[in-house]
Design a protein around this motif. Structure first.
Motif: not given
Length: 245
Positions: A144-161
């Motif tokens: 099986t051959r897969i073509c990996e393409t990065i389409v998003y990233e998860q941007f870190p957030l601080p814990i809220n108040e």
């Protein structure tokens, strides 16, 4: 299962998934434990969508390991057609709504890799920049051959108040955690390390439990399977244990 009536007697819940998943899981919690439970939402990540070029190739199908991956694919404006192999039922539902003939692997990336290993590709894999399981590595000894393409990233957030206040004012709290990356982000937060509350953590897998270790939680319960139903069962077991929250 009907909602249980002891919601107000339970400790508060701290949900740290991305906003849309938090809202959905909060509804599941209230359906299981009653409307009176207190839920605080503090997403630790938010998706940032990218616009990579997709190789001009005749792919046999598409691989999705998250609903966010489906959304990111939709934003690229590529027609949704043919087969999509998906990590779980919720992701498969999202792919079907987009127009794919979607197949669910049942809930884990490991199971998805086993399904994909029986194919011979090529498959397009639109994914996040960071993933819990390296599908490419899992499939390297297969045809099986897969073509990996990065389409998003998860941007870190601080814990809220609101979550900060919960961590210092509650005697106990329940923080369900679904991925190693979110558990690591949570465990390294100053608000968590300096908390006064006892931390009880239902987690999706052993890898999530390992990532949470720096926070020294008072109790960890690992779900029997990597899906929401099993997480709810783990929470029920945790809060029903005598002498626990």
């Amino acid at each position: 299962m009907p909602a249980q009536s002891h919601g107000s007697a339970l400790p508060p819940f701290l949900l740290t998934r991305p906003a849309a998943q938090n809202v959905r899981f909060a509804a599941r919690l209230r359906g299981r434990f009653g409307e009176a439970i207190r839920i605080v939402q503090s997403p630790l990540f938010e998706p940032r969508f990218l616009a990579p070029e997709i190789p001009d190739q005749d792919f046999r199908g598409v691989v999705f390991t998250s609903e966010t991956g489906v959304e990111a694919f939709e934003r690229l404006g590529i027609p949704a057609k043919g087969r999509a192999w998906c990590v779980g039922d919720r992701t498969a539902e999202a792919a079907r709504r987009l127009g794919f003939d979607a197949i669910s692997a049942g809930g884990s990336a490991t199971e998805l890799a086993q399904v994909l290993a029986r194919l011979n590709g090529p498959l397009l894999y639109p994914r996040a920049r960071h993933t819990a399981v390296d599908l490419g590595a899992a499939l390297k000894d297969t045809e099986t051959r897969i073509c990996e393409t990065i389409v998003y990233e998860q941007f870190p957030l601080p814990i809220n108040e609101e979550a900060n206040r919960l961590l210092v004012t509650s005697a106990t709290l329940v923080a369900p955690l679904f991925s190693p990356r979110s558990a690591s982000q949570f465990a390294q937060s100053d608000a968590v390390l300096d908390r006064r509350a006892q931390l009880f953590a239902p987690v999706m897998s052993g890898a999530v439990a390992k990532a949470l270790e720096p926070a020294h939680p008072e109790r960890v319960v690992v779900a029997s399977r990597p899906d929401v139903v099993s997480m709810l069962a783990a929470i029920a077991d945790l809060v029903a244990t005598p002498g626990q929250p």
